[in-house]
Each structure stands twice: as structure tokens, then as C-alpha cells.
Enzyme design. Structure first.
Site, short mmCIF file in Angstrom:
data_model
loop_
_atom_site.label_atom_id
_atom_site.label_comp_id
_atom_site.label_asym_id
_atom_site.label_seq_id
_atom_site.Cartn_x
_atom_site.Cartn_y
_atom_site.Cartn_z
N LYS A 188 2.22 -0.16 -9.21
CA LYS A 188 2.25 -1.54 -8.72
C LYS A 188 2.30 -2.43 -9.97
O LYS A 188 1.41 -3.25 -10.23
CB LYS A 188 1.00 -1.80 -7.85
CG LYS A 188 0.99 -3.13 -7.12
CD LYS A 188 1.99 -3.21 -5.97
CE LYS A 188 1.99 -4.61 -5.36
NZ LYS A 188 3.09 -4.81 -4.39
N TYR B 265 -11.07 5.79 -7.77
CA TYR B 265 -12.09 6.73 -7.30
C TYR B 265 -13.21 6.92 -8.32
O TYR B 265 -14.35 7.21 -7.95
CB TYR B 265 -11.45 8.10 -7.01
CG TYR B 265 -10.80 8.20 -5.66
CD1 TYR B 265 -9.69 7.44 -5.34
CD2 TYR B 265 -11.30 9.07 -4.69
CE1 TYR B 265 -9.08 7.55 -4.10
CE2 TYR B 265 -10.69 9.19 -3.45
CZ TYR B 265 -9.58 8.42 -3.17
OH TYR B 265 -8.98 8.53 -1.94
N ASP C 173 -0.86 11.22 2.96
CA ASP C 173 -1.10 11.23 4.42
C ASP C 173 0.13 10.72 5.15
O ASP C 173 0.52 11.25 6.19
CB ASP C 173 -2.32 10.37 4.79
CG ASP C 173 -3.62 11.18 4.83
OD1 ASP C 173 -3.72 12.15 4.06
OD2 ASP C 173 -4.52 10.84 5.62
N ASP D 127 4.42 -0.18 -2.53
CA ASP D 127 4.72 -0.68 -1.18
C ASP D 127 6.13 -0.29 -0.76
O ASP D 127 6.37 0.16 0.36
CB ASP D 127 4.50 -2.21 -1.10
CG ASP D 127 5.12 -2.99 -2.24
OD1 ASP D 127 5.60 -2.36 -3.22
OD2 ASP D 127 5.13 -4.23 -2.18
N ASP E 209 -3.35 9.30 -2.49
CA ASP E 209 -4.11 9.63 -1.28
C ASP E 209 -3.40 9.06 -0.06
O ASP E 209 -3.19 9.75 0.94
CB ASP E 209 -5.52 9.04 -1.41
CG ASP E 209 -6.37 9.32 -0.18
OD1 ASP E 209 -6.36 10.47 0.28
OD2 ASP E 209 -7.01 8.37 0.32
#
Ligand code: IPM
Ligand code: MG
Length: 392
Positions: free
Chosen positions: A207, A157, A267, A239, A263
Site C-alpha cells: 500500500k 501482528y 482467505d 486493494d 492473511d
């Protein structure tokens, strides 16, 4: 001798305090849900015996319309001067032109970065009566109580980017994902500290099989974890974590991860709670005011422009964000608990906004379908402050 049991200062019956809050209604359903949240906070403050003084700021798409920019330096300064910031949502199709240099979301980044709010706390709890609202099988939701901690002022970001330029066929763009060990350390440390008050389990999500920053993240998590031998640390690739979140969500306690991963995962996790509209968030850093941590509180949902101004939005995510505000920034734990209890009671008593309304007619017995205002009223009606116990 009569004593009040040790409680945050503001809970003392004898002291009347007034806290200063910045309100940012924003765009879309932002004004709808923030009005709801404010009226619940006002009712709670009146019942608990403290005052709230509001400064309303025009920020986001509304800021672009009014001032040509999503947020002005004086807005950030006003937020810094307040004890806490309460935000609805920003953004909408009106300001979506990808070629525009001003975008509503810039306000979020300026506030997060400018106020040093490096940790975004997104608790995911499941209300018993809403299990049917989730697409997951009920047995998978048993015991789910997790806290996602999203790093909020670094990573993709905030990394350098270049926008696409050139002719079609030869265009290129780039985003970068930088992290320093200090940025990782402070958010991971918070995760460990908060895990101690929960089930003492931290899952650090990265990751590391691909990204250099993730390998640094993992190393720092291990270093910080060495200082918390009582807290179990697990590492999970993002993942695989995305899969585990729907396969066995009860297996998580505290999850800590970089900005974009957080983020996306938050969700995804909201599906467990039945609706994106249910979930609150707190963004905090290390700055303290006289009353608690300085912070910004907002629902995790967006501005939902299609239902804006129609008394349809679920205000619960915002109302629960208000409870987090009371607890974290104002030291008003009893008042926060009163809001959470009132929300639970309203749900138990059958009040449902459209997003929580069961799809089949069979399960609607005993439920009352309500809009934003009636849900808010139902919650306000159920606020009861538990007074600090007087012990002899
Ligand atoms: C959130 C939102 C924002 C984000 C958007 C609106 C820029 O999705 O707070 O989760 O990505 O941080
Ligand atoms: Mg998001």
C-alpha cells in the site's frame, strides 16, 4: 552400473529413516483434521519405507485449560527439536473473552516468532472437479495456480500495540506496522527463488501510496529483483490486488506481501478453490535440519468450533499440508506427490465433504457425501508410491 536417479536422500530404497514430528491438534476441528492428516502421513510413510515418531503437544485453548497459557517455552523447544511441526487449528468461543490476557492465538505467534518462521506459503490450486464448488464463473478459474507468500513474523501482528484504556468516549488503542529492510528482503528473496521453479512472475503487494513501510517494501522488492533478471516483478496495491484476485486470478503466479495483507488475501483466494477447507500452508524460515527446511504445517482454515468432533470437517487442507511437510521438511518428494495424487483421485472419484457438496440436487450424480473419517480413508486407499526409477 546401476544407479538410483538423484532423489532426496530419504527416497533411497535401502535406507530406513525415522523422522521426528511434533503434533499440535489444538482446538475445535483441529484434533479431527490432524488425526486425519496423521493417518495419511503414517500410511504414506509405511508405503514409502520410512518411519515417523510423534511428540504430541497440548497448545492453544487446550493449553490454556491444561496449563493456564496457550503455549509453554518447553512446547516451543519441542517444536524446535522436531524435524517439522504439524498443527490442526487453535481458538474457540470458550477462550474469546477480549479482556483476557491469555488467548489461544498467542500460541501461533509464539511458534511463528520463536521458530523464526518468517514465510508462510499458501498455494492455491483448483481441482477440475471442484470448479462448480466455487462461486466464481468456471472460465475465471481456468489456469489458476498461484502461490501466496505471506510475511509471518513482522508487521502489524508483531508491532507494538496499546490496548484501549480509559472511560467510554475517551478510549484509544493503537497497533503499529514496523518492518526492517532485512525482514522484507528475506521473504521477497524466497518469492523470487520459488518463482523460478514456476512461471517466473512475482507480484509484490503493498500500500505504497499510503504506508511508509510499503514504500520500503517496494524499494527492497526492486533491489532484490535486480538479482533475478529472469523473473518478472510487478507491484500491486493491496486493494487493487483484492479485486484482481477475483477478476482474473489466473494472472497471478507468486504473490508476496506483508503479514496482515497476506492473511486477508489468502482467505479471499481460498474461495477460488471451492472451500477454505481445501487449502494447505507451510511456514518456513531459514533454519535447515538434516532433512530439509524446518517448518510448521497447518491448514489455512480456523478451528470451526460449530462442527468440531462431528466428523464433518474437510481434512484435505491438513492432508495437503502433510504433503508439503514431506516435501519441504523431510525431503520426501515422491511421498508428497503420492498424497497429492491420492487427494486428486479421491475427488475425481466423487468423494465430497459437506463443504464441497453442491447446493443443487442436479449436480450430485456420481458423488458420495462423506465425513472426515471416510474422506481420509478414501485418500489412504489411493496412496501409491512411485519408486525412484532405476537407470542402467
Ligand atoms: C491464519 C489465521 C491466524 C492469523 C489467526 C487465527 C490468528 O487467520 O493463520 O491465517 O491471523 O494469522
Ligand atoms: Mg487467516
Amino acid at each position: 552400473m546401476t544407479n538410483l536417479r538423484e532423489e532426496p536422500a530419504g527416497d533411497a530404497l535401502t535406507s530406513w529413516r525415522t523422522y521426528r514430528l511434533a503434533a499440535i491438534p489444538g482446538d475445535g476441528v483441529g484434533p479431527d483434521v490432524l488425526a486425519a492428516g496423521r493417518s495419511v502421513l503414517e500410511a504414506t510413510a509405511a508405503a514409502a519405507g520410512f518411519g515417523l515418531e510423534w511428540t504430541e503437544l497440548v497448545v492453544g485453548g487446550a493449553g490454556i485449560d491444561a496449563y493456564g497459557v496457550a503455549v509453554r517455552p518447553e512446547d516451543v523447544a519441542a517444536c524446535r527439536a522436531a524435524d517439522a511441526v504439524y498443527l490442526g487449528a487453535v481458538g474457540g468461543p470458550k477462550w474469546d473473552d477480549p479482556s483476557s490476557s491469555v488467548r489461544p492465538e498467542q500460541a501461533l505467534f509464539a511458534l511463528r516468532g520463536g521458530l523464526g518462521l518468517f514465510a508462510n506459503l499458501r498455494p492455491v490450486t483448483i481441482h477440475r472437479s471442484l470448479v462448480a464448488a466455487s462461486p466464481l464463473r468456471p472460465e475465471l478459474l481456468e489456469g489458476v495456480d498461484l502461490l501466496i507468500i505471506r510475511e509471518l513474523t513482522g508487521g502489524l501482528y508483531f508491532g507494538a500495540r496499546t490496548e484501549a484504556s480509559g472511560a467510554a468516549g475517551s478510549r484509544a488503542a493503537s497497533d503499529t506496522l514496523p518492518y526492517s529492510d532485512g525482514e522484507i528482503e528475506r521473504v521477497v528473496r524466497l518469492a523470487f527463488e520459488l518463482a523460478r521453479g514456476r512461471r517466473s512472475n512475482v507480484t509484490s503487494v503493498d500500500k505504497a501510496n499510503v504506508l511508509a513501510t510499503s514504500r520500503l517494501w517496494r524499494r527492497v522488492a526492486i533491489e532484490v529483483g535486480a538479482g533475478f533478471p529472469d523473473v518478472q516483478l510487478n507491484h500491486q496495491l493491496v486493494d487493487s490486488c483484492a479485486m484482481q484476485l477475483v477478476k482474473w486470478p489466473a494472472g497471478f503466479d507468486v504473490l508476496v506481501t506483508e503479514n496482515l495483507f497476506g492473511d486477508i488475501l489468502s482467505d479471499e483466494a481460498s474461495v477460488l478453490a471451492g472451500s477454505l477447507g481445501m487449502l494447505p500452508s507451510a511456514s518456513v524460515g531459514s533454519r535447515r535440519t538434516a532433512h530439509g527446511l524446518h517448518g510448521l504445517y497447518e491448514p489455512i482454515h480456523g478451528s470451526a468450533p460449530d462442527i468440531a468432533g462431528r466428523d464433518l470437517a474437510n481434512p484435505i487442507g491438513t492432508i495437503l499440508s502433510g504433503a508439503m511437510l514431506l516435501r519441504w521438511s523431510l525431503g520426501q518428494a515422491n511421498a508428497a506427490a503420492a498424497i497429492e495424487a491420492a487427494v486428486s483421485q479421491a475427488i475425481d472419484d466423487g468423494f465430497r465433504t459437506a463443504d464441497l457438496w453442491p447446493a443443487d440436487a442436479v449436480t450430485t450424480a456420481g458423488l458420495t457425501r462423506v465425513g472426515t473419517a471416510a474422506m481420509t480413508e478414501a485418500i489412504v486407499d489411493r496412496i501409491a508410491i512411485r519408486r525412484p526409477e532405476v537407470v542402467a
